[in-house]
Design an enzyme around this catalytic site. Sequence first.
Site, PDB file in Angstrom:
ATOM      1  N   GLY A 143       2.012  -8.507  -4.057  1.00 21.55           N
ATOM      2  CA  GLY A 143       1.389  -9.041  -5.253  1.00 21.55           C
ATOM      3  C   GLY A 143       2.419  -9.281  -6.328  1.00 21.55           C
ATOM      4  N   GLY A 179       1.398  -6.069   2.369  1.00 19.07           N
ATOM      5  CA  GLY A 179       0.946  -7.093   1.437  1.00 19.07           C
ATOM      6  C   GLY A 179       1.917  -7.206   0.285  1.00 19.07           C
ATOM      7  N   GLY A 227       5.091  -6.576  -6.647  1.00 16.64           N
ATOM      8  CA  GLY A 227       6.064  -6.389  -5.591  1.00 16.64           C
ATOM      9  C   GLY A 227       5.380  -6.070  -4.269  1.00 16.64           C
ATOM     10  N   VAL A 238       4.163  -4.035  -0.703  1.00 19.65           N
ATOM     11  CA  VAL A 238       3.665  -2.737  -0.268  1.00 19.65           C
ATOM     12  C   VAL A 238       3.947  -2.612   1.233  1.00 19.65           C
ATOM     13  CG1 VAL A 238       1.670  -1.226  -0.022  1.00 19.65           C
ATOM     14  CG2 VAL A 238       1.864  -2.701  -2.005  1.00 19.65           C
ATOM     15  N   ASP A 295      -8.346  -4.927 -13.768  1.00 22.67           N
ATOM     16  CA  ASP A 295      -7.991  -5.861 -12.695  1.00 22.67           C
ATOM     17  C   ASP A 295      -8.773  -5.527 -11.430  1.00 22.67           C
ATOM     18  OD1 ASP A 295      -6.742  -8.037 -11.564  1.00 22.67           O
ATOM     19  OD2 ASP A 295      -4.961  -6.938 -10.970  1.00 22.67           O
TER      20      ASP A 295
END
Length: 864
Positions: free
Chosen positions: A555, A553, A558, A560, A671
């Site tokens: 975000g 993934g 950066g 993963v 978050d």
Amino acid sequence: MRNHYSALSTHHLSSLLVICWCCCLSLLSGNPNASGAAATDSLVSGQSLRDGETLVSAGEVFELGFFSPGRSKNRYVGIWYHNFSANTVVWVANRNAPLADSSGELSFSPDGNLVVLTGAGTVVWSSNISVSAALPSNESSAVQLQLQSSGNLVLNISGATAWQSFDHPTDTYLPGMKIGLDLRTNVNQLFTSWKSEDDPAVGDFSVGIDPNRSTQIFLWEGTKPRWRSGRWNGQVFIGIQNMVPTYIYGFRLSNFLQEQKMYFYFTAFNSSHRYVLTADGIEQHLIWAADTKSWFRYFAEPVTACEHYNTCGKYATCTDQNSPICACMRGYVPAVESEWNGGSWTDGCVRRVPFLCDRNKTSVNGTAAEADGFWKMEQVKLPDLSDWYSDIVDADGCRRTCLSNCSCKAYAYTSGIGCLIWGVDLVDVHIFSSGGNELYLRLAGSELDQKKTTGKLFLIPVVLSAIVILSGCVYLCWRFRGRIKELPKKRSINRGARSVESSRGTEVITAELPGVIKIIDEEKDGECRELPLLSFDSIVAATNNFSYMNLLGEGGFGPVYKGMLAGGQEVAVKRLSSSSGQGPEEFKNEVILIAKLQHRNLVRLLGCCIDKEEKILIYEYMPNRSLDSFLFDARKKGFLDWKTRYNIIEGIARGLLYLHRDSRLRVIHRDLKVSNILLDEEMNPKISDFGMARIFRRDDNESNTKRVAGTYGYMSPEYAMQGLFSVKSDVYSFGVILLEIVSGMKNSTYLHPELSLNLLGHAWKLWNEDNVLEFVDPSIRDSCSLREVSRCINAGLLCVQDRANDRPTMSSVVIMLESKTPASYFPRQPTFAAERNLVDDTDSSTNEPGAVSANASITMLVGR
């Protein structure tokens, strides 16, 4: 009187003994067809199964008997589900030889074969095994037919398996079955579709392994390819977009080298999974949803135009999102002027400029011709008919091999497979919207000139700008050299070590090479915890050079990647993006916080890497990835039954309680959202991504920030509008997540079609009307606990109240969720309008649900 009863009892006792003796003889004869006989899973020689009688497997999973499909009156011998979906047939014996009436019989022939007979005794179907001689009469008991709990019908002769239905599949692929290929004879084990829903005869479509295409699954229409899976890389078929590893799909490949056979096994969780090839040529992965009592389609191919084999022809790409869907590859042009012909390019494309080795000259118009090069294509379903070079161990070697062979059209180096080279026309190329592989397309040098020229032209202003900036910096340093000397020198923490300061100024990270990183808490008398420090080279090796195939993934921080450390441990590698302005601060926070926090519902930090500009975090790997990948995907949400969802809700609540109260730090996540909840192999939740988190002292209550960072839809009103945050900000985010888990809908995108309510307003309306079941995800509505659902929605609405002090603490939420009694607190309607004083000066931990501040203005009454 006594003698009369005594005589009567003796008479009845004699009758009872006669009846018992007859029953014993019946049982000893083993006849399962006797009226009232208990269901059995097997037959032996001398027994038969007539129309209207069935065998039921152990555990009552599958059933064998006679049936009529759909509107047909013909009779067939088949296997279907006994414990659910009784009208779902998974195997048929006499599919091409139906019986006209219900006088048929399943029995044994004298030589031990299993046969289907008409009422007149004619054989219409046989297992057709080779037996050297008829069985002696005294060995008839050596033949046995058994319906196993896997759905496999097994014929045993003298204790050995002589025949089994799993070796002769029809249209259905069950757990434990295999798609096999005999490498010596190239004989393929195929699954074949029904002719129609009413006719199980062999249809037009089949699925199996192509003997000439290695580890690919093919679907054929007659002899013409209709769809292919792409090669197997050890975990997934690379030609299936976004296919997840074996823990969901359940595939594994076994090579029996001694037997010269290769099998793909389907090893799903249980019998509620099946693959079926439909009569119209669609391969479907179906999962039984117990709540809706129906089959849920998790996967199907082909369903779009580009998924059909070679829709656009050779050297053309197919993209479902484009219009038209077909386009020539770079350096190629349509083979004919009429490009579009009924939805496909029948003739494909041809190369515009020949390769250098094909031109038999090294110059053009007196100028040396440029060497061939490669154009990188991304998110590609790699072309069919590749050659595998097992002796090439890296991408550079693959590139050199292709360049040295004039017939090579393209190459790819993929994780789990290695070097693939195409020496034939490139066919069946599908551009995915996500996922896929990189394909390096060979082109003449002139086809790449535009890119090179553009790069050179772009380089000129960059170089000039750099010279001007450098000159300015030199001048400023000379001009203010005196002031620069007066700047205080920063004290070095440790000579030769890298140091990073936290935003609080009380945490220092030192990377004392080699081996460990030390987390020093100066407020705790220098208390220190060591964290493994990994080299950048080891991270590159673990992630296959940050291969796209390993990408989990991405975000704002950066990407993963999934990685495999040298010791065999699977990890998740978070690589800080150099382009993210938030990156360095996030990195500091995560290393400081997660290294100190230890809880079963928090993701565990295993190590980190600091190498020049590279900042990398290494976490434990979560095989089921994030909660949103299940909750908001119609194909996957069926895996989240109510019990699993309730456990996830409780786990998130306990993790937040630890952050807010039970850890030695008081941490506000800031978050919290569904995508930051990771799921381990047992679907246990773990809170992740602490880049935005803040540490509070025990006497701190709330704080504010000029930099509001979070995700809309999860941010509390006071944080989004005024930058005020506290533990109650996380409580608000938790309430949104809770309501999303119950409903299966996303707060940021949901809008009621008639009432113009978002998800929170919709939840409050239904809760206030005592209609909470209407809010529950339809996929779990029939199986959920009404009491637990009501308790969850009540808790969620308490958490998303406008005023922070009206929200409960996480300790109260945990008590509510674990309580067996109805909730005693009632929420206010979320109005989504923030007051100026949204967080009072009083300690938020003292305000329990239902408490109303003296200076609060009540704008709407609750009508419950």
